[in-house]
Design a protein around this motif. Structure first.
Motif: not given
Length: 110
Positions: A41, A50, A59
């Motif tokens: 991402d 990112s 993440r």
């Protein structure tokens, strides 16, 4: 079982928590090659926002790698979409995942 260099984290085991445990115990620095095959991402607006999307949609941000990881890896391979995207800095190229891993101590990033 304690993770050792050469271990493979797949599917549900490939979490930021598993990587954090390796970092916290000082074992992450022993890995010579790291390969991330995940979704990426990208953030063009904020250089290190990112993230790699790991198991369960968790993440792992470039900022976290930059601020907390210490590596001696010969190679970090980013096999994920959008990992070459980042904010252009002029002198250092694009700031994002590659720059975060290099500044954390990896010798090269592919």
């Amino acid at each position: 079982n304690q993770p050792v260099p050469g271990d493979l984290y797949r599917y549900a085991d490939a979490t930021p928590a598993a990587l954090e445990a390796l970092r916290a115990t000082g074992k992450l620095i022993d890995f010579r090659r790291l390969h991330f095959a995940a979704h990426g991402d990208a953030s063009v607006g904020k250089a290190f926002a990112s993230a790699l999307i790991l198991a369960g949609g968790e993440r792992l941000s470039a900022e976290h790698v930059l601020r907390t990881w210490k590596l001696r890896a010969d190679l970090v391979t980013l096999s994920a979409c959008n990992t070459a995207v980042g904010r252009y800095s002029g002198t250092d190229g694009k700031l994002g995942f590659a720059q975060a891993f290099l500044l954390a101590g990896s010798r090269s990033v592919c």
